[in-house]
Design a protein around this motif. Structure first.
Motif, PDB file in Angstrom:
ATOM      1  N   SER A 181      -1.754   7.994  -4.903  1.00 42.22           N
ATOM      2  CA  SER A 181      -3.219   7.917  -4.958  1.00 42.22           C
ATOM      3  C   SER A 181      -3.773   7.452  -6.304  1.00 42.22           C
ATOM      4  O   SER A 181      -4.145   8.274  -7.144  1.00 42.22           O
ATOM      5  CB  SER A 181      -3.892   9.263  -4.629  1.00 42.22           C
ATOM      6  OG  SER A 181      -3.013  10.201  -4.152  1.00 42.22           O
TER       7      SER A 181
ATOM      8  N   ASP B 191      -0.124   5.108  -1.264  1.00 43.60           N
ATOM      9  CA  ASP B 191      -0.439   6.262  -0.422  1.00 43.60           C
ATOM     10  C   ASP B 191       0.155   7.541  -1.002  1.00 43.60           C
ATOM     11  O   ASP B 191      -0.404   8.620  -0.858  1.00 43.60           O
ATOM     12  CB  ASP B 191       0.099   6.050   0.994  1.00 43.60           C
ATOM     13  CG  ASP B 191      -0.683   4.943   1.709  1.00 43.60           C
ATOM     14  OD1 ASP B 191      -1.814   4.637   1.257  1.00 43.60           O
ATOM     15  OD2 ASP B 191      -0.157   4.388   2.686  1.00 43.60           O
TER      16      ASP B 191
ATOM     17  N   ALA C 279      -9.506   3.283  -3.560  1.00 43.30           N
ATOM     18  CA  ALA C 279      -8.464   3.170  -2.545  1.00 43.30           C
ATOM     19  C   ALA C 279      -8.792   2.218  -1.399  1.00 43.30           C
ATOM     20  O   ALA C 279      -7.901   1.604  -0.812  1.00 43.30           O
ATOM     21  CB  ALA C 279      -8.139   4.557  -1.989  1.00 43.30           C
ATOM     22  N   GLU C 280     -10.066   2.080  -1.105  1.00 43.40           N
ATOM     23  CA  GLU C 280     -10.429   1.262   0.067  1.00 43.40           C
ATOM     24  C   GLU C 280      -9.988  -0.190  -0.091  1.00 43.40           C
ATOM     25  O   GLU C 280      -9.755  -0.895   0.896  1.00 43.40           O
ATOM     26  CB  GLU C 280     -11.942   1.348   0.353  1.00 43.40           C
ATOM     27  CG  GLU C 280     -12.844   0.617  -0.645  1.00 43.40           C
ATOM     28  CD  GLU C 280     -13.093   1.413  -1.909  1.00 43.40           C
ATOM     29  OE1 GLU C 280     -12.610   2.557  -2.007  1.00 43.40           O
ATOM     30  OE2 GLU C 280     -13.758   0.872  -2.819  1.00 43.40           O
TER      31      GLU C 280
ATOM     32  N   ALA D  10      -7.127  -1.322  -1.122  1.00 40.67           N
ATOM     33  CA  ALA D  10      -5.782  -1.492  -0.586  1.00 40.67           C
ATOM     34  C   ALA D  10      -5.824  -1.686   0.921  1.00 40.67           C
ATOM     35  O   ALA D  10      -5.093  -2.502   1.487  1.00 40.67           O
ATOM     36  CB  ALA D  10      -4.923  -0.285  -0.946  1.00 40.67           C
ATOM     37  N   LYS D  11      -6.683  -0.941   1.546  1.00 44.20           N
ATOM     38  CA  LYS D  11      -6.828  -1.046   3.003  1.00 44.20           C
ATOM     39  C   LYS D  11      -7.286  -2.445   3.394  1.00 44.20           C
ATOM     40  O   LYS D  11      -6.759  -3.069   4.306  1.00 44.20           O
ATOM     41  CB  LYS D  11      -7.857  -0.016   3.489  1.00 44.20           C
ATOM     42  CG  LYS D  11      -7.279   0.979   4.482  1.00 44.20           C
ATOM     43  CD  LYS D  11      -8.360   1.915   4.993  1.00 44.20           C
ATOM     44  CE  LYS D  11      -8.265   3.283   4.292  1.00 44.20           C
ATOM     45  NZ  LYS D  11      -9.484   4.099   4.449  1.00 44.20           N
ATOM     46  N   LYS D  12      -8.251  -2.905   2.639  1.00 41.13           N
ATOM     47  CA  LYS D  12      -8.829  -4.213   2.909  1.00 41.13           C
ATOM     48  C   LYS D  12      -7.760  -5.311   2.802  1.00 41.13           C
ATOM     49  O   LYS D  12      -7.675  -6.203   3.637  1.00 41.13           O
ATOM     50  CB  LYS D  12      -9.962  -4.471   1.901  1.00 41.13           C
ATOM     51  CG  LYS D  12     -10.906  -5.564   2.338  1.00 41.13           C
ATOM     52  CD  LYS D  12     -12.212  -5.481   1.592  1.00 41.13           C
ATOM     53  CE  LYS D  12     -11.998  -5.733   0.111  1.00 41.13           C
ATOM     54  NZ  LYS D  12     -13.209  -5.483  -0.693  1.00 41.13           N
TER      55      LYS D  12
ATOM     56  N   GLU E  70      -4.606  -4.956   3.179  1.00 45.07           N
ATOM     57  CA  GLU E  70      -3.697  -4.875   4.304  1.00 45.07           C
ATOM     58  C   GLU E  70      -4.274  -5.540   5.537  1.00 45.07           C
ATOM     59  O   GLU E  70      -3.582  -6.188   6.299  1.00 45.07           O
ATOM     60  CB  GLU E  70      -3.353  -3.422   4.600  1.00 45.07           C
ATOM     61  CG  GLU E  70      -1.891  -3.199   4.337  1.00 45.07           C
ATOM     62  CD  GLU E  70      -1.417  -1.833   4.785  1.00 45.07           C
ATOM     63  OE1 GLU E  70      -0.282  -1.528   4.482  1.00 45.07           O
ATOM     64  OE2 GLU E  70      -2.183  -1.088   5.430  1.00 45.07           O
ATOM     65  N   GLU E  71      -5.539  -5.397   5.678  1.00 52.06           N
ATOM     66  CA  GLU E  71      -6.202  -5.983   6.841  1.00 52.06           C
ATOM     67  C   GLU E  71      -6.333  -7.499   6.754  1.00 52.06           C
ATOM     68  O   GLU E  71      -5.967  -8.224   7.653  1.00 52.06           O
ATOM     69  CB  GLU E  71      -7.602  -5.386   6.981  1.00 52.06           C
ATOM     70  CG  GLU E  71      -7.798  -4.606   8.257  1.00 52.06           C
ATOM     71  CD  GLU E  71      -9.114  -3.839   8.219  1.00 52.06           C
ATOM     72  OE1 GLU E  71     -10.143  -4.495   8.510  1.00 52.06           O
ATOM     73  OE2 GLU E  71      -9.108  -2.635   7.875  1.00 52.06           O
TER      74      GLU E  71
ATOM     75  N   LYS F 199       0.819  -1.188   0.000  1.00 55.48           N
ATOM     76  CA  LYS F 199       0.000   0.000   0.000  1.00 55.48           C
ATOM     77  C   LYS F 199       0.871   1.263   0.000  1.00 55.48           C
ATOM     78  O   LYS F 199       0.448   2.322  -0.451  1.00 55.48           O
ATOM     79  CB  LYS F 199      -0.850  -0.036   1.279  1.00 55.48           C
ATOM     80  CG  LYS F 199      -2.092   0.792   1.242  1.00 55.48           C
ATOM     81  CD  LYS F 199      -2.972   0.415   2.418  1.00 55.48           C
ATOM     82  CE  LYS F 199      -3.684   1.625   3.020  1.00 55.48           C
ATOM     83  NZ  LYS F 199      -2.865   2.558   3.791  1.00 55.48           N
ATOM     84  N   ARG F 200       2.083   1.117   0.515  1.00 53.82           N
ATOM     85  CA  ARG F 200       2.946   2.267   0.763  1.00 53.82           C
ATOM     86  C   ARG F 200       3.039   3.235  -0.430  1.00 53.82           C
ATOM     87  O   ARG F 200       2.760   4.418  -0.318  1.00 53.82           O
ATOM     88  CB  ARG F 200       4.342   1.757   1.135  1.00 53.82           C
ATOM     89  CG  ARG F 200       5.078   2.657   2.055  1.00 53.82           C
ATOM     90  CD  ARG F 200       6.364   2.003   2.537  1.00 53.82           C
ATOM     91  NE  ARG F 200       7.143   1.441   1.438  1.00 53.82           N
ATOM     92  CZ  ARG F 200       8.472   1.340   1.438  1.00 53.82           C
ATOM     93  NH1 ARG F 200       9.159   1.756   2.483  1.00 53.82           N
ATOM     94  NH2 ARG F 200       9.101   0.805   0.417  1.00 53.82           N
TER      95      ARG F 200
END
Ligand SMILES: Nc1ncnc2c1ncn2[C@@H]1O[C@H](COP(=O)(O)OP(=O)(O)O)[C@@H](O)[C@H]1O
Ligand SMILES: [Mg+2]
Lengths: 258, 469
Positions: free
Chosen positions: A216, A213, A234-235, A237-239, A241-242, A209-210
């Motif tokens: 974008s 960020d 973008a969401e 990428a967050k997912k 990571e989680e 993700k880095r």
């Protein structure tokens, strides 16, 4: 390039095999001028395969589908012809050529990519040196051998440098972020934004993700086992990571994301 | 069309043309005592030279062909014509050279190079020098540069003192052959302390098949003198072979410096077997630069005998083995005095079935203490059907010697080609870039005109090659 660009790269129903092994399965992707797409996915998912298939590496056989630039089918073109159509790949592992000086390589490449431009040698050197400065690389790099004896990070920066120098229509960055420290990553991210502003369409292949960020991306695609299993913003990428990629492997995408 | 592609217009044909002239004289085919006597008689030589020739003929007859290296069985000594005299006159003005021969050298760019950057020129056609000239400023300083036959007439004492000492007829079969039937070649004499700061060049042109060119070159650099001698060689292509067997003897006397650059671009029917050797005295320096572009077979191992303390030598060899050719190149160095040093660099490119060999002899004698030597040979093979071999022979007999040997064999990989092609570069250009990169550090050592030639030839060769794999 200052004038507005309206280029479209279409990947339609693309299946690719290496040797006897089917790797990409009916993949679709459209990238337009000025867009940044990110392609994420676990090791071995086929990300580099997609990159190699787009540039036309003969080891990768297209079994179905096609690749088009502005409607022109480039699927049967050779590597150098696709490059001349405006495709550029920053390699995950750029190969070295001992003795081949960067300046000779860059000049030959530039002349090949822009045959109608009159290239003044002195100006070209200045331009390359300016870019070296931008990427915090020493001017002496022009006399060094292509990727020979460079650190991983230096190689990646030289790939990104070529992206700005050659001014392609579409850029694929295959794990450009691996091996870069934070400072170098920022520099490369700036370069990517610059390319975007000039109208280049960009595909960033990454695990992390880095870098996203910093740049974008407009779209994120998730590639698992040769298929794009999800596309979005973008969401995603967050997912990842989680939950990690296993999340997609279990076929629970629809259930959870729905 | 882009710039790069224009280079593919260049053909090797630039050298591949035949000159239509009738020689004024030639001996019959085959090698007999009477042929040797005849050559000596026509040249009006002193008796001692005739005797040297006849002794050499006996040595030639007693020696077998080399049993190692390339196959020389195609050579039939009975069908070769050993002496062809194209013209009676020897000129020092191009205007006096017969039209056809002058046109030949014009096409090869010899007078042009002379005007541009040379201190002197010798031009040989078939067996005889037809033109020689040293610029006035050097002539006034006592520099002599002329064809060897003229030198023998004018300076018999200097020739007698030096002839056949560095390379005796007994050295090898082809040195014996040359000594028996030699004709032409150049004599270069630099008096004490004179620095010739522009190169001098000898250009050798063969025009027929089943003929031999046996030039004999002698270079004497007196104490503290310096000179750069360049040799260029070409011939048109024939179906049968032609033989080139030169002998080069160099005397680099105390504190002198001699650089000998040889660029041979013989046509691919030429068998090229020269013997080249230098005696290097105290604190003198001998530099061999060999660019081996053409010929069907080449066997050449320029040698330096470091006879005086602090003598040094370098030997740089670049060989192109493209197609059905065998390049057997190398270097010999004998460290016969203390504190001597040598450096050998050999690079070869093999492609389209070509064979390239590095064969070296390096000896550091006992008592040649504190001597240093490094040998580096790198081969690049550009396809799957070509070969390269290395046969270094090192005899380090002194414990204080510092010696290193490095060898590498590389191949152009598909990944390299793909990477370069992904930057818009065509396959043959990609190959050329890799090959020229491999040669980058050595091409710098070659005079500009010839390195441009080298460059073009490599591009031409790479464009002849098929797809990778
Ligand atoms: N040149 C190749 N030869 C053999 N197998 C390959 C080659 N390239 C990729 N593969 C295989 O294809 C699959 C996808 O690889 P790759 O595209 O490199 O994945 P990623 O870049 O997503 O990590 C892997 O199983 C890999 O082993
Ligand atoms: Mg990968």
């Amino acid at each position: 390039m200052t004038d507005k660009q309206n280029n479209v790269l279409n990947i339609e129903n693309l299946s690719v095999k290496v040797g006897d092994k089917n790797i990409l399965k009916s993949l679709n992707l459209t990238i337009k001028s000025g867009e940044i797409h990110a392609l994420m996915g676990p090791n071995g998912a086929g990300k580099s395969t997609l990159a190699q298939a787009i540039i036309g590496n003969p080891k990768y056989t297209v079994t179905t589908g096609k690749i088009l630039i502005n409607g022109k089918d480039i699927t049967d073109l050779q590597l150098y012809e696709r490059a001349r159509e405006g495709i550029f790949l920053a390699f995950q592992e750029p190969v070295s050529v001992q003795g081949l000086k960067y300046i000779n390589f860059l000049r030959t490449a530039y002349m090949s990519l822009h045959p109608n431009e009159k290239l003044e040698y002195k100006k070209f050197i200045e331009q390359v040196q300016e870019l070296l400065g931008l990427f915090r690389l020493d001017k002496s790099f022009i006399d060094r051998s292509l990727n020979d004896g460079l650190s991983g990070g230096e190689k990646k920066r030289m790939e990104a440098l070529q992206m700005l120098l050659f001014k392609p229509k579409f850029v694929i960055l295959d794990e450009i972020d691996s091996g870069l420290d934070v400072d170098a990553l920022k520099i490369v991210a700036e370069a990517v934004k610059k390319a975007k502003e000039s109208g280049t369409g960009i595909l960033i292949i990454t695990h992390y993700k880095r870098i996203l960020d910093y740049v974008s991306p407009d779209f994120i695609h998730v590639l698992v086992d040769g298929t794009i299993v999800e596309s979005g913003k973008a969401e995603i990428a967050k997912k990842i990571e989680e939950y990690g990629y296993d999340y997609y492997r279990r076929g629970e995408v629809n259930a959870k994301v729905g | 069309m882009q710039k790069l592609d224009e280079n593919f217009e260049i053909k090797k044909d630039k050298y591949d043309f035949k000159t239509n002239i009738k020689p004024v004289y030639q001996v019959g085919q085959g090698l007999t005592r009477s042929v040797v006597e005849e050559i000596s008689r026509v040249k009006k030589e002193p008796e001692w030279m005739k005797n040297i020739r006849l002794r050499a003929l006996e040595i030639f007859n007693s020696k077998p062909l080399p049993t190692w290296g390339p196959d020389l069985s195609e050579l039939n000594f009975d069908e070769i014509t050993y002496y062809i005299k194209p013209e009676d006159r020897k000129s020092s003005s191009w205007d006096e050279v017969p039209k056809e021969i002058k046109e030949t050298f014009d096409k090869l760019g010899v007078p042009e190079m002379e005007r541009k950057y040379l201190a002197g020129t010798v031009a040989q056609f078939e067996s005889e020098g037809v033109y020689s000239k040293i610029k006035k400023q050097w002539e006034e300083k006592g520099v002599i540069f002329m064809d060897m036959d003229s030198a023998l007439q004018k300076y018999p004492e200097i020739i007698r003192e030096h002839f056949g000492k560095v390379v005796p007829a007994s050295d090898n079969k082809f040195a014996a052959l040359n000594t028996a039937v030699w004709s032409g070649g150049s004599f270069l004499y630099i008096p004490k302390g004179v620095h010739v700061d522009l190169p001098v060049q000898a250009y050798f042109r063969m025009n027929g098949e089943l003929e031999g060119q046996f030039e004999r070159t002698l270079i004497v650099a007196e104490e503290g003198a310096s000179v750069h001698y360049i040799e260029g060689c070409t011939a048109p292509t024939y179906s049968r072979y032609a033989l080139h067997a030169a002998v080069v003897e160099v005397y680099a006397k105390k504190n002198s410096k001699v650089r000998y650059t040889s660029i041979q671009n013989w046509s691919d029917n030429v068998i090229n077997l020269p013997t080249k050797r230098a005696w290097v005295e105290e604190n003198a320096r001998m530099e061999w630069v060999q660019g081996s572009l053409g010929s069907k077979i080449t066997m050449t191992y320029p040698s330096s005998i470091l006879r005086g303390e602090y003598a040094s030598t370098s030997n740089l060899n670049v060989a192109l083995a493209m197609g059905e050719v065998w390049k057997d190149n190398g270097a010999k160095v004998v460290h016969a005095a203390p504190n001597t040093s040598s450096k050998v660099v050999a690079k070869s490119i093999s492609g389209r079935g070509g064979m390239s060999v590095y064969r070296g002899l390096l000896r550091i004698n006992q008592g040649a203490y504190n001597s240093k030597s490094s040998v580096q040979c790198d081969a690049l093979i550009v396809d799957d059907i070509s070969k390269s071999n290395t046969y270094p022979h090192n005899e380090i007999l002194d414990d204080t010697a510092v010696f290193s040997h490095e060898a590498s064999v590389g191949k152009i990989s598909e990944e390299q080609i793909n990477y370069l092609m992904s930057r818009g570069i065509r396959e043959e250009d990609a190959r050329s870039l890799i090959v020229l990169g491999f040669l980058d550090d050595v091409l710098k050592e070659i005079p500009l005109e010839y390195s441009i030639e080298f460059n073009k030839l490599i591009r031409l060769e790479m464009s002849k090659m098929g797809a990778v794999g």
